[in-house]
Design an enzyme around this catalytic site. Structure first.
Site, mmCIF file in Angstrom:
data_model
loop_
_atom_site.group_PDB
_atom_site.id
_atom_site.type_symbol
_atom_site.label_atom_id
_atom_site.label_comp_id
_atom_site.label_asym_id
_atom_site.label_seq_id
_atom_site.Cartn_x
_atom_site.Cartn_y
_atom_site.Cartn_z
ATOM 1 C CG ASP A 126 -2.009 -1.014 1.177
ATOM 2 O OD1 ASP A 126 -2.423 -1.370 0.057
ATOM 3 O OD2 ASP A 126 -2.449 -1.460 2.249
ATOM 4 C CE1 TYR A 168 3.928 -6.597 3.825
ATOM 5 C CE2 TYR A 168 3.221 -8.890 3.866
ATOM 6 C CZ TYR A 168 3.301 -7.666 3.224
ATOM 7 O OH TYR A 168 2.755 -7.516 1.977
#
EC number: 5.4.99.12
Length: 269
Positions: A51, A109
């Protein structure tokens, strides 16, 4: 031929990974540089679309080309033509059946929190600043109920387009290194905003605003409205993508590169 690349980028000034009209994106910058070096239009596929404001140290892409270049020529040529906040970490020719997204078996992540009274001037866009007292051990304890294959409806974005909310989380660790708190999570795949929503909820536990058991209750509720706020984008990094061992893709330190890999909870698992 098909070529895979390992990519690192600071997502601060980009409107996400995906190419869009009238705004800058990581994909567009890479395709522009690749097309220049290959001397023909290049379209790329990535392992995971990030994003706006989200970073990567372990993004993987692939593209097809008829241009003959050595791996070092691709690397040096691309890094000379890319903006300073995007860099190629490795290049490898792969079989034409390889796909950066569909060949991947897991993604990893890290969410980096700078927990200090005062905001940082350096690395400010690469961490998420929280001045409140945070107990990383409580966050870690609360997060262990998220391990395994489960329905993560409570942690998916309202507009998430995935056909199923089920994901398999194989590792989740929260650790502190001085003022830095690192949430390290691996799963077969992630829902939209899943890591940031998990982080936002775990932070409420770490701040003493919710009990450890609350995360398990959220998971069972399957209701995004009951969960915590979405954590800010700036602290999130895509640090690794797993592929079958026979592909023999390069394995580099996970990053972010200024974060010591020797710190508790951030070594290889």
């Amino acid at each position: 031929m098909r070529i895979a690349l390992g990519i690192e980028y600071d997502g601060s000034r980009y409107f996400g990974w995906q190419r869009q009209r009238e705004v800058i994106s990581v994909q567009a910058e890479l395709e522009k540089a690749l097309s220049r070096i290959a001397n023909h239009p290049v379209s790329i596929q990535c392992a995971g679309r990030t994003d706006a404001g989200v970073h990567a140290t372990g993004q993987v892409i692939h593209f097809d080309t008829h241009a003959i270049r050595s791996e070092s020529a691709w690397t040096l040529g691309l890094n000379s033509n890319l903006p300073p906040d995007i860099a190629v970490r490795w290049v490898k020719e792969v079989d034409e059946t390889f796909h950066a997204r569909f060949s991947a078996t897991a993604r990893r992540y890290r969410y980096v929190i700078y927990n200090h009274n005062y905001r940082p001037a350096i690395l400010g866009s690469g961490v998420s600043h929280y001045h409140e007292t945070i107990d990383a051990a409580l966050m870690h304890l609360a997060g262990q109920c998220l391990l395994g294959e489960q329905d993560f409806t409570s942690f998916r974005a309202i507009g998430c387009q995935s056909k199923t909310p089920w994901r398999n989380v194989t590792h989740l660790c929260v650790s502190r290194q001085g003022p830095y708190i690192v949430l390290d999570i691996r799963a077969n795949a992630f829902l939209h905003h899943m890591v940031r929503n998990i982080t936002g909820s775990l932070l409420l536990v770490g701040q003493g605003l919710k009990p450890v058991e609350w995360i398990a209750e959220l998971l069972a509720a399957k209701d995004r409205n009951q969960a915590g706020p979405t954590a800010k984008a700036g602290g999130l990094y895509l640090v690794d993508v797993d592929y079958p061992a026979e592909l023999a893709l390069p394995q580099l330190p996970l990053g972010p590169l200024w974060l010591p890999d020797s710190a508790p909870g951030t070594t290889s698992f």
